[in-house]
Design an enzyme around this catalytic site. Structure first.
Site, PDB file in Angstrom:
ATOM      1  N   SER A   1       0.835  -1.203   0.000  1.00  0.00           N
ATOM      2  CA  SER A   1       0.000   0.000   0.000  1.00  0.00           C
ATOM      3  C   SER A   1       0.869   1.252   0.000  1.00  0.00           C
ATOM      4  O   SER A   1       0.594   2.213  -0.724  1.00  0.00           O
ATOM      5  CB  SER A   1      -0.925   0.020   1.227  1.00  0.00           C
ATOM      6  OG  SER A   1      -1.787  -1.091   1.199  1.00  0.00           O
TER       7      SER A   1
ATOM      8  N   ASN B   1      -6.002  -8.860  -7.939  1.00  0.00           N
ATOM      9  CA  ASN B   1      -6.047  -9.633  -6.704  1.00  0.00           C
ATOM     10  C   ASN B   1      -7.369 -10.351  -6.480  1.00  0.00           C
ATOM     11  O   ASN B   1      -7.438 -11.284  -5.701  1.00  0.00           O
ATOM     12  CB  ASN B   1      -5.732  -8.734  -5.502  1.00  0.00           C
ATOM     13  CG  ASN B   1      -6.545  -7.464  -5.504  1.00  0.00           C
ATOM     14  OD1 ASN B   1      -6.480  -6.669  -6.437  1.00  0.00           O
ATOM     15  ND2 ASN B   1      -7.330  -7.267  -4.478  1.00  0.00           N
TER      16      ASN B   1
ATOM     17  N   CYS C   1      -9.911  -6.330   2.084  1.00  0.00           N
ATOM     18  CA  CYS C   1     -10.096  -4.953   2.530  1.00  0.00           C
ATOM     19  C   CYS C   1     -11.555  -4.548   2.486  1.00  0.00           C
ATOM     20  O   CYS C   1     -11.968  -3.654   3.205  1.00  0.00           O
ATOM     21  CB  CYS C   1      -9.314  -3.994   1.648  1.00  0.00           C
ATOM     22  SG  CYS C   1      -7.912  -4.746   0.876  1.00  0.00           S
TER      23      CYS C   1
HETATM   24  C1  PLP Z   1      -2.237  -7.052  -0.951  1.00  0.00           C
HETATM   25  C2  PLP Z   1      -2.220  -6.065  -2.067  1.00  0.00           C
HETATM   26  C3  PLP Z   1      -1.824  -4.731  -1.862  1.00  0.00           C
HETATM   27  C4  PLP Z   1      -1.485  -4.198  -0.498  1.00  0.00           C
HETATM   28  O1  PLP Z   1      -0.263  -4.678  -0.030  1.00  0.00           O
HETATM   29  P1  PLP Z   1       0.060  -4.555   1.533  1.00  0.00           P
HETATM   30  O2  PLP Z   1       1.471  -5.010   1.659  1.00  0.00           O
HETATM   31  O3  PLP Z   1      -0.895  -5.483   2.232  1.00  0.00           O
HETATM   32  O4  PLP Z   1      -0.136  -3.129   1.921  1.00  0.00           O
HETATM   33  C5  PLP Z   1      -1.784  -3.885  -2.954  1.00  0.00           C
HETATM   34  N1  PLP Z   1      -2.108  -4.314  -4.188  1.00  0.00           N
HETATM   35  C6  PLP Z   1      -2.474  -5.577  -4.430  1.00  0.00           C
HETATM   36  C7  PLP Z   1      -2.793  -6.004  -5.819  1.00  0.00           C
HETATM   37  C8  PLP Z   1      -2.551  -6.499  -3.380  1.00  0.00           C
HETATM   38  O5  PLP Z   1      -2.952  -7.748  -3.623  1.00  0.00           O
END
Ligand code: PLP
Length: 393
Positions: free
Chosen positions: A73, A152, A326
């Protein structure tokens, strides 16, 4: 012990014992701040430098182009806000897609409140960006294109090399959120013309709270986290030595076993997809059939709430997800499923299974066997389903 099948690896993954082992010393015995000047600290700094090299090699980058962060993030925020700030004299237009992670979407929405204009590209029914549409969205004021490597929720892999080529031809900086792809899909930042890339250790059997932003040399980007001079003066904060070393170990293992792991997972994924499509009526596979992450299967079950399905699966020891972690807890249907054209009532009935190399063939059979019964039971309680059955006779 009660049964437990973890099929939520897109949310996070198990830290491998080798990774934990590699990290441990840097919490207790070698806990030095790598920025300090004494000899022990220098050893820690050297280990961090080695880790940077392992990770840079994994994506064909140079060591100096890898900047460690506090996770995916943060990397997404840095890439987008950093370019927006550095290039605000040049233009105020950003291109992204409707199916990005919220770390990208909410950052773009934030920038819209500060005078930037954002084009959210639509995707087709499989979740793919249209290259012609992308190219024609480019304006003289466009300063950034941000398109995720792999989604994701539905697992679709975007045509990253083609997008990189277009961005380069137009002289526009190209960022990709590769959090789901790093360590899972081959990535070459040179061949793919990627300028900025986000990754996160906990999506590849590394620890949570550590990630990276790849910044191609010469890319104009402001700092996000201000403070000390760590990360070559680009990202402040005491170096997360253990986390970075764990990230590198996880990367090493992931890269070494990528092909084998993907073959294994894709075979189980395909079995899951085939059995569900064959044995459960009124179901839809979401995401591209071939161009998808080896570990991802996402379905919509008509006449059913995804949340109810999740609870019932949980009672059977199956951990899955509806949409992204989320957003669970909110009743809005997934923005990704709406973007691929599903109506609200169908998007509500979605479940994502994301498997790993820990998943066994019998786990797949267990999931499908339990799912069939659960879907049947939930539908038998659904007035919508009752009406539907009456209608079709
Ligand atoms: C999990 C995820 C994030 C966030 O990553 P974090 O390390 O949990 O903050 C951002 N983008 C995608 C595509 C993700 O799957």
């Amino acid at each position: 012990m009660s049964k437990k099948i973890y099929a939520d690896n897109a949310a996070t993954t198990r830290v491998y014992p080798e990774v934990l082992d590699a990290m441990k010393t840097y919490f207790d015995e070698e806990y030095w701040n790598p920025s300090s000047t004494y000899e022990s600290a220098g050893k820690a700094a050297k280990k961090v430098a080695e880790a940077r090299n392992v990770i840079a090699n994994a994506i064909n980058a140079r060591d100096k182009e890898i900047f460690f962060t506090g996770g995916g993030s943060e990397s997404d925020n840095w890439a987008i806000k950093g370019v927006a700030d550095a290039l605000r004299e040049k233009g105020n237009h950003i291109i992204t897609t409707k199916i990005e992670h919220h770390a990208v979407l909410h950052t773009c929405e934030f920038l819209e409140k500060h005078g930037f204009e954002v084009t959210y590209l639509p995707v087709d029914e499989d979740g793919l960006v249209d290259l012609e549409e992308l190219e024609s969205a480019i304006r003289p004021t466009t300063i950034l294109i941000s398109v995720m490597f792999a989604n994701n929720e539905i697992g679709t892999i975007e045509p990253i090399a083609e997008i990189g080529k277009i961005a380069k031809e137009h002289g526009v900086t190209f960022h990709t959120d590769a959090v789901q792809a790093f360590g899972h899909e081959p990535i070459d930042v040179e061949a793919m013309n990627i300028d900025l890339l986000s990754a996160s250790a906990h999506k590849l059997n590394g620890p949570k709270g550590v990630g990276l932003l790849y910044i191609r040399r010469g890319t104009k980007i402001s700092n996000l986290i201000h403070g000390g001079g760590q990360e070559n003066g680009r990202r402040a904060g005491t170096t997360n030595t253990a986390g970075i070393i764990g990230f590198a170990k996880a990367t090493e293992i992931a890269v070494e076993n990528m092909e084998k792991n993907n073959q294994y997972e894709a075979r189980l994924r395909d079995k899951l997809i085939e059995r569900i499509l064959e044995e459960v009526p009124y179901v839809r596979l979401n995401g591209h059939r071939e161009r998808r992450l080896a570990n991802n299967a996402n379905f919509c079950f008509r006449f059913i709430e995804g949340e109810s399905l999740l609870i019932m699966l949980d009672l059977k020891g199956i951990c899955a997800s509806s949409g992204s972690a989320c957003t669970s807890g909110s009743l809005d249907p997934s923005h990704v499923l709406l973007a691929i054209g599903l109506p609200h009532e169908i998007a509500h009935g979605s479940i994502r299974f994301s498997i790993s190399t820990d998943t066994k063939e019998e786990d797949i059979d267990y999931i499908v066997d339990e799912l069939k019964g659960i879907v049947e039971r939930l539908r038998s309680m659904s007035p919508l389903y009752e009406d539907f059955v009456k209608e079709v006779g």
